[in-house]
Design a protein around this motif. Structure first.
Motif, mmCIF file in Angstrom:
data_model
loop_
_atom_site.group_PDB
_atom_site.id
_atom_site.type_symbol
_atom_site.label_atom_id
_atom_site.label_comp_id
_atom_site.label_asym_id
_atom_site.label_seq_id
_atom_site.Cartn_x
_atom_site.Cartn_y
_atom_site.Cartn_z
ATOM 1 N N THR A 193 1.418 -14.915 -11.773
ATOM 2 C CA THR A 193 2.772 -14.767 -12.321
ATOM 3 C C THR A 193 3.033 -15.725 -13.474
ATOM 4 O O THR A 193 3.539 -15.327 -14.524
ATOM 5 C CB THR A 193 3.811 -14.999 -11.219
ATOM 6 O OG1 THR A 193 3.623 -16.320 -10.672
ATOM 7 C CG2 THR A 193 3.692 -13.948 -10.123
ATOM 8 N N ASN A 194 2.690 -16.994 -13.312
ATOM 9 C CA ASN A 194 2.884 -17.995 -14.358
ATOM 10 C C ASN A 194 2.230 -19.291 -13.916
ATOM 11 O O ASN A 194 1.803 -19.431 -12.769
ATOM 12 C CB ASN A 194 4.380 -18.223 -14.643
ATOM 13 C CG ASN A 194 5.128 -18.754 -13.432
ATOM 14 O OD1 ASN A 194 4.650 -18.680 -12.309
ATOM 15 N ND2 ASN A 194 6.314 -19.302 -13.653
ATOM 16 N N VAL A 195 2.133 -20.230 -14.835
ATOM 17 C CA VAL A 195 1.637 -21.567 -14.507
ATOM 18 C C VAL A 195 2.606 -22.567 -15.110
ATOM 19 O O VAL A 195 2.788 -22.609 -16.331
ATOM 20 C CB VAL A 195 0.219 -21.809 -15.062
ATOM 21 C CG1 VAL A 195 -0.186 -23.262 -14.834
ATOM 22 C CG2 VAL A 195 -0.786 -20.877 -14.411
ATOM 23 N N ALA A 196 3.251 -23.350 -14.255
ATOM 24 C CA ALA A 196 4.210 -24.351 -14.709
ATOM 25 C C ALA A 196 4.012 -25.626 -13.912
ATOM 26 O O ALA A 196 3.299 -25.651 -12.903
ATOM 27 C CB ALA A 196 5.643 -23.829 -14.539
ATOM 28 N N ASP A 245 -14.812 -3.701 -10.391
ATOM 29 C CA ASP A 245 -14.002 -2.517 -10.714
ATOM 30 C C ASP A 245 -12.529 -2.721 -10.363
ATOM 31 O O ASP A 245 -11.719 -1.807 -10.465
ATOM 32 C CB ASP A 245 -14.531 -1.278 -9.992
ATOM 33 C CG ASP A 245 -14.598 -1.465 -8.483
ATOM 34 O OD1 ASP A 245 -14.420 -2.599 -8.014
ATOM 35 O OD2 ASP A 245 -14.826 -0.464 -7.773
ATOM 36 N N GLY A 246 -12.162 -3.948 -9.955
ATOM 37 C CA GLY A 246 -10.776 -4.270 -9.659
ATOM 38 C C GLY A 246 -10.040 -4.741 -10.899
ATOM 39 O O GLY A 246 -10.526 -4.630 -12.031
ATOM 40 N N PHE A 247 -8.846 -5.323 -10.694
ATOM 41 C CA PHE A 247 -8.001 -5.707 -11.813
ATOM 42 C C PHE A 247 -7.441 -7.117 -11.640
ATOM 43 O O PHE A 247 -7.021 -7.502 -10.540
ATOM 44 C CB PHE A 247 -6.820 -4.739 -11.955
ATOM 45 C CG PHE A 247 -7.155 -3.478 -12.699
ATOM 46 C CD1 PHE A 247 -6.888 -3.360 -14.057
ATOM 47 C CD2 PHE A 247 -7.745 -2.409 -12.031
ATOM 48 C CE1 PHE A 247 -7.202 -2.202 -14.749
ATOM 49 C CE2 PHE A 247 -8.054 -1.240 -12.710
ATOM 50 C CZ PHE A 247 -7.787 -1.135 -14.075
ATOM 51 N N ALA A 248 -7.414 -7.834 -12.758
ATOM 52 C CA ALA A 248 -6.646 -9.068 -12.867
ATOM 53 C C ALA A 248 -5.353 -8.735 -13.583
ATOM 54 O O ALA A 248 -5.376 -8.245 -14.720
ATOM 55 C CB ALA A 248 -7.430 -10.111 -13.648
ATOM 56 N N VAL A 249 -4.222 -8.930 -12.918
ATOM 57 C CA VAL A 249 -2.904 -8.635 -13.490
ATOM 58 C C VAL A 249 -2.322 -9.958 -13.968
ATOM 59 O O VAL A 249 -1.960 -10.820 -13.165
ATOM 60 C CB VAL A 249 -1.997 -7.960 -12.442
ATOM 61 C CG1 VAL A 249 -0.604 -7.751 -12.998
ATOM 62 C CG2 VAL A 249 -2.608 -6.629 -12.001
ATOM 63 N N LEU A 250 -2.213 -10.110 -15.317
ATOM 64 C CA LEU A 250 -1.907 -11.409 -15.908
ATOM 65 C C LEU A 250 -0.650 -11.361 -16.771
ATOM 66 O O LEU A 250 -0.387 -10.366 -17.456
ATOM 67 C CB LEU A 250 -3.086 -11.875 -16.772
ATOM 68 C CG LEU A 250 -4.448 -11.977 -16.059
ATOM 69 C CD1 LEU A 250 -5.543 -12.320 -17.055
ATOM 70 C CD2 LEU A 250 -4.394 -13.009 -14.940
ATOM 71 N N ASN A 251 0.072 -12.474 -16.755
ATOM 72 C CA ASN A 251 1.288 -12.633 -17.549
ATOM 73 C C ASN A 251 0.905 -12.970 -18.991
ATOM 74 O O ASN A 251 0.474 -14.084 -19.282
ATOM 75 C CB ASN A 251 2.158 -13.735 -16.951
ATOM 76 C CG ASN A 251 3.491 -13.891 -17.653
ATOM 77 O OD1 ASN A 251 3.723 -13.301 -18.698
ATOM 78 N ND2 ASN A 251 4.372 -14.685 -17.062
ATOM 79 N N ALA A 252 1.079 -12.014 -19.899
ATOM 80 C CA ALA A 252 0.690 -12.221 -21.293
ATOM 81 C C ALA A 252 1.650 -13.143 -22.032
ATOM 82 O O ALA A 252 1.347 -13.585 -23.153
ATOM 83 C CB ALA A 252 0.603 -10.869 -22.012
ATOM 84 N N ASP A 253 2.803 -13.442 -21.438
ATOM 85 C CA ASP A 253 3.760 -14.345 -22.073
ATOM 86 C C ASP A 253 3.456 -15.809 -21.780
ATOM 87 O O ASP A 253 4.074 -16.703 -22.369
ATOM 88 C CB ASP A 253 5.190 -14.034 -21.597
ATOM 89 C CG ASP A 253 5.629 -12.629 -21.965
ATOM 90 O OD1 ASP A 253 5.114 -12.095 -22.969
ATOM 91 O OD2 ASP A 253 6.480 -12.068 -21.241
#
Length: 878
Positions: A574-577, A606-614
């Motif tokens: 989700t994020n890194v803070a 074949d899986g996915f990394a769902v990453l916050n591009a912001d």
């Protein structure tokens, strides 16, 4: 020097994605930080003399002797402990080769990391390595043999036997996950609904009735005899007189053995005198009240192994024995046999050392010999009456010579007794002809047969008998894994986990999820508390009703013992803070990013990394993943999204009040934020981020857009579906918000949302937790004061986590007062008193925000207040 803490890692971890079994020993070198090995007179020489095999350690120099060169040139004691801990495990028969030692930001603090085979042995090796190094520094003597023997003992107590280990190895070769369920041999293969269990060579499919029959030798014999299977004539007796009558009826030679026993315990064969029969009866009676007396069958001892009603291996078993040379005593011959490198302690090698036990002594007495007797040249003396490998016997593979009739008979026996895995013991002149013709007989049927004689025969071809076991438990078309989604980040983890689980549940999956609130199985809370660690993940994977898993994966659990699984289907960040920095060696956002990236680095290709591009830190994780990537952004024009989609990538974005999915050139609207309760009509911006991540996860997991919409529209930030996350209660004159926000980033997000609600006055009730840096506690207070008209700081003793709770409160207070222009910041030491004060003075149209770890307590309190208002209003209207 001192040990600060020792941790056991059991999955992908901060130190290695591939090496899952590591010990991390944090040490403070104290004064030794200034004394490397070359500054201590005689230290390198003393250590090499104590453990000469350290010469084989190449270290970073890449050749044998490399570590000793480092030792002479000067290296720090943490590095020395690493090599010592590895070597003493190797000397105890455990293959451990990986290690590394790294310093922390604090002077003198090191993480000593090394591999283990058995957890308890690894922990012992850590302490022993520390003690060895300290003794060598001081020039003291040290009994290293004691440590090595203790490690060998631990290894034998903890490790799987060769049969269980072979099944586990075969499962892992096929990418079938393995979970050990107890300290013995009970093992789960596969996850959730697909799991199968084994205990040694008994499987979850094994018939309990079949096992009972096999364990009862009398019942086994009766069933085989009634089904025309060749068995020796015999009787079951319970007294010495009955035994004598049975021997008289059968005639010598006979076999006497307990009815209820295994591994040949209490059995005596080829008895040819009445005196020997008396001794044998007494030996058998030590193991069972009922004793079998049966005709001794002349021939060799064979074992046929039947798995899934098919013969997969056959072996001739030969009891432990010595062969005379006319010069050495029997005792000396035993010592010579035990020097065979194939023999070892317990199950460490393919053969077991021969020990002199009561059975051996009895055989010597019967033969009129002692251990001092010199055997003539070529004479064979059998040291045991049974041919079990565990007592020093040997085996010869004869699978390819078994006659087809004997194969037919053995497979039929497995069905008669009713066992999916069984070992059939036969005495016969040979198996190359039908035993019905050569006067052979079935002696026993074993319900949990050992595999070692087939896996590693002394002579002949080894047989991979674990393969048909796995074929039976997991036919090639049957899955062994359930999908795993793992969510990590600083904020939004719990909300994203619960939303994903809800969507998948709405789509027919039986989901299990872990959060900081507890463990949920199919929306039912089974365990309350912070369950964001690896043990909670394994709880879900052990559940036989679950076919989908969603895990909140927090930093603490990864540091403490690694991930709770080997690899997943989707990893969400989700994020890194800034949060929890300065704890357990994680001092910077770069280190925190590395830690959280473990989740996405351990996703199936074949899986996915769902990453916050912001988020720059999250986006940087793209460099190290080996799976597909899916990005989400609150900015529909984010250049990173454009580049990613132009290359055919998948993304989710938010723009003009709508959530979209993008891939390549196409874009599909998912829904408007106003229709999604979690976003509070789009006002809760941070929740939109969580929804974007959940949308991507559900989409890559095959959820259709229309089903995704239903999931989003039916998920509410209520105490029932999302306790402690944006729970808003509408009272008559004011609102109350309960949330778990516990760091500056989450306080900023809630504060911005509260400002959109149009309240005439806002009150924030806050406290700090002890596992934060001083600057983080101050910033937490500053963030609250920036957004609330009044801030009430209280002293949270329950979450002090080893620190002075008053000091924590003062730091939060200091931050709040430094930020507030109005200076409406006050202290009320008790949370309950703080809430009382805020509620009693709440202005009409105001909002009171309670930031607490006591979610359930505060929720019940506000619900009770609302119920009182409802009752009062009914009474007035009535």
């Amino acid at each position: 020097m001192k040990i600060l803490e020792t941790r056991v890692l059991r999955g992908p971890n901060y130190w290695s994605n591939r090496r899952h079994h590591l010990i991390v020993m944090r040490i403070d070198l104290e004064e030794m930080e200034y004394q490397p090995s070359n500054t201590i007179p005689g230290f390198p020489q003393r250590l090499e003399k104590l453990i000469p095999t350290l010469y084989e350690h190449r270290c970073s120099r890449g050749y044998e002797g490399g570590f000793l060169e480092r030792l002479a040139a000067g290296t720090w004691m943490g590095h020395v402990m690493e090599h010592v801990a590895l070597e003493i495990q190797v000397l105890a028969g455990m293959a451990c080769g990986f290690g590394r030692t790294q310093t922390e930001d604090q002077e003198g603090i090191y993480n000593v990391v090394f591999a283990y085979e058995q957890e308890r042995a690894g922990l012992y090796a850590a302490r022993a390595a520390f003690d060895i190094v300290r003794a060598m520094i001081a020039g003291e003597s040290y009994d290293i043999d004691k440590d090595i023997q203790q490690l060998r003992q631990i290894r034998e107590e903890e490790r799987f036997g060769p049969s269980t280990a072979s099944i586990i190895d075969e499962a892992q070769r096929r990418n079938i996950p393995v979970l050990r369920l107890n300290n013995y041999s009970l093992v789960q293969l596969g996850w959730g609904v697909y799991q199968q269990r084994i205990q040694a060579t008994v499987t979850g499919k094994t018939s309990s009735i079949g096992l009972e029959i096999a364990f009862d030798k009398e019942e086994t014999k009766n069933m085989l005899h009634s089904n025309a299977c060749p068995v020796p004539r015999g009787y079951v007796v319970q007294s010495r007189a009955e035994m004598q009558e049975a021997v008289s009826a059968i005639g010598f030679p006979v076999v006497i053995k307990p009815v209820d026993s295994h591994h040949g315990k209490g059995a005596t064969i080829n008895i040819s005198t009445a005196d020997d029969a008396e001794i044998a009866f007494e030996a058998a009676g030590n193991h069972s009240d009922r004793v079998i007396v049966e005709k001794y069958i002349h021939g060799h001892d064979y074992r046929l192994l039947v798995i899934n009603h098919q013969v997969v291996a056959a072996a001739r078993r030969i009891p432990a024995h010595v062969v005379g040379n006319g010069r050495h005593t029997i005792g000396e011959l035993i010592e010579t046999v035990n020097q065979d490198p194939r023999r070892g302690f317990g199950h460490e090698n393919m053969l077991t050392e021969i020990t002199v036990n009561e059975m051996t002594q009895r055989l010597l007495e019967q033969a009129g010999m002692t251990l001092e007797t010199v055997l003539p040249q070529g004479e064979v003396f059998y040291l045991k009456t049974t041919a079990n490998l565990s007592t020093g016997g040997v085996s010869e593979d004869v699978t390819d010579t078994v006659h087809s009739y004997n194969v037919f008979m053995a497979e039929r026996v497995s069905r008669i007794i009713g066992l999916d895995i069984c070992g059939i013991d036969i005495i016969a002149p040979g198996l190359s002809e039908p035993i019905s013709e050569n006067k052979g007989a079935i002696i026993e049927v074993n319900g949990a047969p050992g595999f070692r004689m087939h896996l590693s025969p002394t002579r002949g071809t080894p047989r991979n008998v674990a393969e048909p076991v796995i074929d039976m438990l997991f036919p090639r078309t049957q899955p062994a894994r359930i999908p795993i989604v793992s969510v990590t980040g600083t904020n939004g983890k719990t909300t994203t986990v619960r939303l994903i689980a809800h969507i998948m549940q709405m789509n027919g999956r039986k989901a299990g999820c872990t959060t900081t609130d507890g463990i949920y199985i199919q929306n039912r809370l089974l365990y309350k508390g912070d369950c964001s660690g690896p043990e909670s993940a394994r709880f879900v994977l052990r559940d036989p009703t679950v076919d989908y898993a969603v895990f909140e994966t927090a930093r603490g659990g990864i540091l403490r013992s690694g991930l709770g699984y080997d690899s997943g289907n989707v990893g969400v960040v989700t994020n890194v803070a800034s949060d929890h920095l300065g704890i357990s060696g994680i001092h910077s956002l770069e280190q925190l990013t590395r830690l959280k990236s473990i989740v996405v680095e351990n996703i199936h290709p074949d899986g996915f990394a769902v990453l916050n591009a912001d988020d720059d830190y999250v986006f940087s994780m793209l460099e190290n993943i080996s799976c597909n990537a899916a990005l989400f952004s609150m900015n529909a024009e984010n250049p990173r999204i454009h580049t990613h989609c132009a290359a055919g990538g998948l993304a989710a974005v938010y723009g003009d009040g709508t959530l979209f999915l993008r891939k390549g050139d196409w874009e599909i609207p998912v829904d408007k934020a106003i229709n999604i309760p979690l976003t509070y009509s789009g006002k809760a911006v941070f929740q939109i981020q969580n929804v974007l991540a959940a949308c991507l996860t559900a989409y890559v997991e095959g959820v259709k857009i229309e089903d995704l919409q239903i999931g989003l529209q039916t998920f509410f930030p209520s105490p029932a579906q999302l306790p402690g996350r944006m729970n808003i209660f509408e009272l008559d004159r004011f609102k109350v918000l309960i949330d778990y926000a516990h760091n500056p980033a989450s306080m900023e997000a809630i504060g911005r949302f509260v400002r959109t609600m149009g309240a005439c006055r806002s009150v924030g009730i806050i406290a700090g937790t002890g596992d934060r840096r001083d600057e983080d506690l101050r910033e937490y207070g500053r963030a609250a004061a920036r957004y609330f008209d009044q801030v009430i700081v209280w002293e949270d003793q329950d979450y002090a986590r080893g620190r002075d709770s008053r000091e924590i409160m003062d730091l939060v207070l200091e931050g709040a007062r430094s930020s507030s222009g109005k200076m409406d910041v006050r202290v009320i030491f008790s949370e309950d008193d703080a809430v009382d004060h805020a509620l009693s003075g709440a202005a009409a149209g105001s909002i009171i925000c309670i930031f607490t770890g006591r979610i359930a307590v505060m929720t019940e309190r506000i619900k009770a207040l609302k119920e009182q208002e409802v009752d009062r209003n009914k009474h007035v209207s009535g």
